[in-house]
Design a protein around this motif. Structure first.
Motif, mmCIF file in Angstrom:
data_model
loop_
_atom_site.group_PDB
_atom_site.id
_atom_site.type_symbol
_atom_site.label_atom_id
_atom_site.label_comp_id
_atom_site.label_asym_id
_atom_site.label_seq_id
_atom_site.Cartn_x
_atom_site.Cartn_y
_atom_site.Cartn_z
ATOM 1 N N ALA A 1 4.023 7.673 -6.030
ATOM 2 C CA ALA A 1 4.742 6.416 -5.793
ATOM 3 C C ALA A 1 3.919 5.462 -4.935
ATOM 4 O O ALA A 1 3.809 4.270 -5.237
ATOM 5 N N ILE A 2 3.338 5.974 -3.862
ATOM 6 C CA ILE A 2 2.534 5.131 -2.977
ATOM 7 C C ILE A 2 1.309 4.582 -3.706
ATOM 8 O O ILE A 2 0.934 3.410 -3.557
ATOM 9 N N ASP A 3 0.696 5.422 -4.543
ATOM 10 C CA ASP A 3 -0.492 4.993 -5.282
ATOM 11 C C ASP A 3 -0.166 3.872 -6.253
ATOM 12 O O ASP A 3 -0.904 2.887 -6.367
ATOM 13 N N GLU A 4 0.953 3.992 -6.958
ATOM 14 C CA GLU A 4 1.346 2.973 -7.930
ATOM 15 C C GLU A 4 1.616 1.637 -7.247
ATOM 16 O O GLU A 4 1.230 0.575 -7.745
ATOM 17 N N VAL A 5 2.287 1.694 -6.091
ATOM 18 C CA VAL A 5 2.590 0.459 -5.365
ATOM 19 C C VAL A 5 1.313 -0.155 -4.798
ATOM 20 O O VAL A 5 1.115 -1.373 -4.852
ATOM 21 N N SER A 6 0.427 0.675 -4.270
ATOM 22 C CA SER A 6 -0.813 0.182 -3.676
ATOM 23 C C SER A 6 -1.675 -0.556 -4.688
ATOM 24 O O SER A 6 -2.371 -1.516 -4.342
ATOM 25 N N ARG A 7 -1.630 -0.107 -5.957
ATOM 26 C CA ARG A 7 -2.440 -0.730 -6.999
ATOM 27 C C ARG A 7 -1.742 -1.915 -7.663
ATOM 28 O O ARG A 7 -2.316 -2.574 -8.519
ATOM 29 N N SER A 8 -0.505 -2.180 -7.272
ATOM 30 C CA SER A 8 0.250 -3.271 -7.881
ATOM 31 C C SER A 8 -0.102 -4.601 -7.214
ATOM 32 O O SER A 8 -0.815 -4.645 -6.207
ATOM 33 N N SER A 9 0.418 -5.684 -7.777
ATOM 34 C CA SER A 9 0.151 -7.009 -7.240
ATOM 35 C C SER A 9 1.404 -7.666 -6.670
ATOM 36 O O SER A 9 1.441 -8.880 -6.464
ATOM 37 N N ILE A 10 2.431 -6.890 -6.375
ATOM 38 C CA ILE A 10 3.677 -7.455 -5.864
ATOM 39 C C ILE A 10 3.486 -7.980 -4.450
ATOM 40 O O ILE A 10 2.722 -7.430 -3.661
ATOM 41 N N SER A 11 4.202 -9.045 -4.130
ATOM 42 C CA SER A 11 4.041 -9.692 -2.830
ATOM 43 C C SER A 11 4.675 -8.887 -1.696
ATOM 44 O O SER A 11 4.301 -9.057 -0.539
ATOM 45 N N THR A 12 5.633 -8.018 -2.018
ATOM 46 C CA THR A 12 6.338 -7.235 -0.995
ATOM 47 C C THR A 12 5.785 -5.817 -0.911
ATOM 48 O O THR A 12 6.509 -4.874 -0.636
ATOM 49 N N LYS A 13 4.490 -5.650 -1.159
ATOM 50 C CA LYS A 13 3.867 -4.327 -1.234
ATOM 51 C C LYS A 13 4.106 -3.496 0.023
ATOM 52 O O LYS A 13 4.510 -2.342 -0.047
ATOM 53 N N SER A 14 3.857 -4.064 1.188
ATOM 54 C CA SER A 14 3.998 -3.306 2.429
ATOM 55 C C SER A 14 5.440 -2.877 2.660
ATOM 56 O O SER A 14 5.709 -1.767 3.118
#
Length: 214
Positions: free
Chosen positions: A73-86
């Motif tokens: 889950a963390i890996d998928e989010v880290s590689r995404s371009s969403i503005s609310t990543k953190s």
């Protein structure tokens, strides 16, 4: 206590908020920030009953052992371009912390192994699936897969065959494609083998089923 939510479902769909649109597949986590109205559209492609799982999450939890699901889950989010990543990463961390805090394993709150395998097969019916490929997709070992399927009183071969037959049944009823073409599109090696398996499961031949449902 202020809370966010994470939703998972057995269907396909999309979520939109703040002019952003993201698509998701069965079993994927959907993060919903607190105090924010979102639109979520969910559907099942085979007419199954829709299941939605809602998990409340909160911060300020002590850290716990990291699981394979957490890493994925963390890996998928880290590689995404969403503005609310953190914010999403913090929410996922809190979610897994809460799961371990209550001694409730993540897989018990999410989809079963069978429910995770089914959409993979549906997306690629013609693919010559192997258990090793499924294990790679689900991030589990072959031993874990075997134990999970045994606990649900089924096998990978049975799941694979059933998904192909269910898809063929829909095509027979809703399209004018030939039985041979349907057999091929659903991953069967020959029409005769398809007909044999279809009759064994539904107690009627593909030809008779089609005539009955015209």
């Amino acid at each position: 206590m202020k809370r966010n939510h994470i939703v998972s479902t057995n269907g396909h769909g999309a979520i939109s908020y703040h002019k952003h649109l993201a698509f998701f597949k069965p079993g994927e986590l959907i993060f919903i920030p607190k105090h924010l109205a979102v639109n979520i559209y969910v559907f099942c492609i085979d007419g199954r009953p829709l299941q939605i799982y809602l998990h409340k999450i909160s911060g300020n939890k002590e850290s716990t052992p990291i699981s394979v699901d957490f890493i994925k889950a963390i890996d998928e989010v880290s590689r995404s371009s969403i503005s609310t990543k953190s914010m999403v990463i913090q929410a996922i961390t809190a979610y897994f912390d809460q799961s371990h805090h209550h001694d409730t394993p993540y897989h018990a709150q999410s989809l079963s192994v069978v429910e995770k395998i089914q959409p993979l097969i549906r997306d690629e019916l013609q693919r010559k699936w192997s258990t090793s490929e499924i294990c790679a997709q689900l991030y589990i070992s072959s031993a874990s897969l075997y134990r999970a399927l045994k606990a649900e009183n089924t096998s990978f071969t049975e799941i694979l065959t059933n998904e192909r037959l269910n898809a063929a049944k829909i095509l027979l009823k809703k399209t004018h494609k030939s039985i041979d073409q349907i057999s091929y599109e659903c991953g069967f090696q020959s029409q005769s083998y398809f007909a044999k398996k279809f009759k064994a499961k539904f107690h009627i031949s593909p030809t008779a089923f089609r005539k009955k449902n015209l």
